[in-house]
Design a protein around this motif. Structure first.
Motif, PDB file in Angstrom:
ATOM      1  N   ASP A 140      45.380  50.501  30.937  1.00 28.30           N
ATOM      2  CA  ASP A 140      46.025  51.500  30.083  1.00 28.30           C
ATOM      3  C   ASP A 140      45.494  52.911  30.375  1.00 28.30           C
ATOM      4  N   ASN A 141      44.355  53.020  30.906  1.00 28.52           N
ATOM      5  CA  ASN A 141      43.726  54.328  31.112  1.00 28.52           C
ATOM      6  C   ASN A 141      43.515  54.559  32.618  1.00 28.52           C
ATOM      7  N   PRO A 142      44.350  55.334  33.255  1.00 32.24           N
ATOM      8  CA  PRO A 142      44.227  55.538  34.682  1.00 32.24           C
ATOM      9  C   PRO A 142      42.975  56.338  35.079  1.00 32.24           C
ATOM     10  N   GLU A 143      42.420  57.092  34.196  1.00 31.70           N
ATOM     11  CA  GLU A 143      41.257  57.911  34.511  1.00 31.70           C
ATOM     12  C   GLU A 143      40.021  57.061  34.741  1.00 31.70           C
ATOM     13  N   ILE A 144      40.078  55.906  34.182  1.00 34.38           N
ATOM     14  CA  ILE A 144      38.904  55.047  34.250  1.00 34.38           C
ATOM     15  C   ILE A 144      38.947  54.203  35.531  1.00 34.38           C
ATOM     16  N   LYS A 145      39.985  54.334  36.338  1.00 35.95           N
ATOM     17  CA  LYS A 145      40.138  53.524  37.550  1.00 35.95           C
ATOM     18  C   LYS A 145      38.944  53.704  38.493  1.00 35.95           C
ATOM     19  N   ALA A 146      38.311  54.815  38.456  1.00 34.29           N
ATOM     20  CA  ALA A 146      37.201  55.065  39.364  1.00 34.29           C
ATOM     21  C   ALA A 146      36.000  54.220  38.983  1.00 34.29           C
ATOM     22  N   GLY A 147      35.831  53.958  37.691  1.00 39.94           N
ATOM     23  CA  GLY A 147      34.692  53.151  37.247  1.00 39.94           C
ATOM     24  C   GLY A 147      34.964  51.657  37.330  1.00 39.94           C
ATOM     25  N   GLU A 148      36.172  51.325  37.845  1.00 30.62           N
ATOM     26  CA  GLU A 148      36.554  49.913  37.919  1.00 30.62           C
ATOM     27  C   GLU A 148      35.643  49.139  38.862  1.00 30.62           C
ATOM     28  N   ASP A 149      35.282  49.692  39.963  1.00 36.11           N
ATOM     29  CA  ASP A 149      34.393  49.004  40.905  1.00 36.11           C
ATOM     30  C   ASP A 149      33.024  48.754  40.273  1.00 36.11           C
ATOM     31  N   LEU A 150      32.556  49.768  39.565  1.00 36.51           N
ATOM     32  CA  LEU A 150      31.282  49.637  38.882  1.00 36.51           C
ATOM     33  C   LEU A 150      31.371  48.533  37.827  1.00 36.51           C
ATOM     34  N   PHE A 151      32.479  48.501  37.129  1.00 38.74           N
ATOM     35  CA  PHE A 151      32.678  47.483  36.077  1.00 38.74           C
ATOM     36  C   PHE A 151      32.714  46.080  36.669  1.00 38.74           C
ATOM     37  N   LYS A 152      33.425  45.916  37.780  1.00 43.88           N
ATOM     38  CA  LYS A 152      33.538  44.592  38.408  1.00 43.88           C
ATOM     39  C   LYS A 152      32.171  44.092  38.863  1.00 43.88           C
ATOM     40  N   SER A 153      31.367  44.981  39.427  1.00 49.42           N
ATOM     41  CA  SER A 153      30.046  44.553  39.876  1.00 49.42           C
ATOM     42  C   SER A 153      29.158  44.201  38.688  1.00 49.42           C
ATOM     43  N   SER A 154      29.283  45.008  37.612  1.00 48.79           N
ATOM     44  CA  SER A 154      28.494  44.704  36.405  1.00 48.79           C
ATOM     45  C   SER A 154      28.935  43.378  35.791  1.00 48.79           C
ATOM     46  N   LEU A 155      30.271  43.163  35.818  1.00 53.84           N
ATOM     47  CA  LEU A 155      30.810  41.914  35.253  1.00 53.84           C
ATOM     48  C   LEU A 155      30.349  40.716  36.056  1.00 53.84           C
ATOM     49  N   ALA A 156      30.309  40.776  37.331  1.00 58.21           N
ATOM     50  CA  ALA A 156      29.850  39.686  38.177  1.00 58.21           C
ATOM     51  C   ALA A 156      28.380  39.395  37.922  1.00 58.21           C
ATOM     52  N   GLU A 157      27.608  40.468  37.775  1.00 54.90           N
ATOM     53  CA  GLU A 157      26.180  40.310  37.477  1.00 54.90           C
ATOM     54  C   GLU A 157      25.991  39.643  36.104  1.00 54.90           C
ATOM     55  N   LEU A 158      26.791  40.052  35.129  1.00 50.56           N
ATOM     56  CA  LEU A 158      26.719  39.471  33.775  1.00 50.56           C
ATOM     57  C   LEU A 158      27.076  37.993  33.805  1.00 50.56           C
ATOM     58  N   LYS A 159      28.108  37.612  34.522  1.00 50.60           N
ATOM     59  CA  LYS A 159      28.508  36.210  34.623  1.00 50.60           C
ATOM     60  C   LYS A 159      27.397  35.364  35.254  1.00 50.60           C
ATOM     61  N   SER A 160      26.776  35.880  36.264  1.00 46.21           N
ATOM     62  CA  SER A 160      25.728  35.110  36.924  1.00 46.21           C
ATOM     63  C   SER A 160      24.518  34.933  36.014  1.00 46.21           C
ATOM     64  N   ARG A 161      24.240  35.895  35.191  1.00 43.18           N
ATOM     65  CA  ARG A 161      23.100  35.782  34.268  1.00 43.18           C
ATOM     66  C   ARG A 161      23.380  34.822  33.119  1.00 43.18           C
ATOM     67  N   LEU A 162      24.623  34.819  32.625  1.00 46.38           N
ATOM     68  CA  LEU A 162      24.975  33.951  31.494  1.00 46.38           C
ATOM     69  C   LEU A 162      25.067  32.507  31.904  1.00 46.38           C
ATOM     70  N   ASN A 163      25.487  32.224  33.085  1.00 42.00           N
ATOM     71  CA  ASN A 163      25.610  30.827  33.520  1.00 42.00           C
ATOM     72  C   ASN A 163      24.335  30.437  34.162  1.00 42.00           C
TER      73      ASN A 163
END
Length: 163
Positions: A140-163
């Motif tokens: 919904d927010n195109p301005e945030i598209k730049a932080g998407e890569d950062l978010f994906k890497s953080s999300l992957a790190e979070l998933k690995s820690r929780l499992n």
């Protein structure tokens, strides 16, 4: 002499002849011998009866002794059976307690496993919901598209820690 005294004389004379014949034939000796033989037989019968009585007393004492021994043996058997029953009852109680303890431990392990699985499932669902929410916000927010890569890497790190 008159007739009665003459009859008395003849009766006396007949009696004396009879007594003489009896003595001559040794009848008193035969009677004494028969009486002695009878007395000896009676004495032998009494001795036999006395001997049989003593045997009966001995048998009675023996049977009473055997009866007492049998009663004691029966009491010992009953006592041993009671002890064995108590031991079996104790073993049954111990086995039952061990079974209950094992079943309780198994149930506790299953409950702990179910809790871990439930926590992992909740975490997994929370991560999936957070990811979906983040996608919506990013879409919904195109301005945030730049932080998407950062978010994906953080999300992957979070998933690995929780499992």
């Amino acid at each position: 002499m008159d007739a009665t005294s003459q009859a008395t004389v003849w009766a006396t004379l007949a009696l004396l002849v009879f007594v003489g014949i009896v003595i001559y034939l040794k009848v008193p000796g035969m009677i004494a011998k028969a009486l002695d033989a009878r007395a000896l037989k009676i004495r032998a019968d009494l001795d036999e009866a006395s001997r049989l009585r003593e045997e009966a007393k001995a048998l009675l004492a023996d049977f009473q002794k055997k009866r007492k021994e049998a009663e004691q043996e029966a009491a010992d058997i009953v006592s041993a059976a009671k002890r064995e029953a108590e031991l079996l009852l104790g073993e049954a109680h111990k086995k039952t307690e061990d079974y209950v303890t094992r079943r309780t431990a198994m149930a506790e392990q299953k409950i702990a496993q179910a809790e871990r699985e439930a926590v992992n499932e909740v975490r997994s669902n929370a991560v999936d919901i957070a990811v979906e929410a983040a996608r919506k916000v990013l879409a919904d927010n195109p301005e945030i598209k730049a932080g998407e890569d950062l978010f994906k890497s953080s999300l992957a790190e979070l998933k690995s820690r929780l499992n």
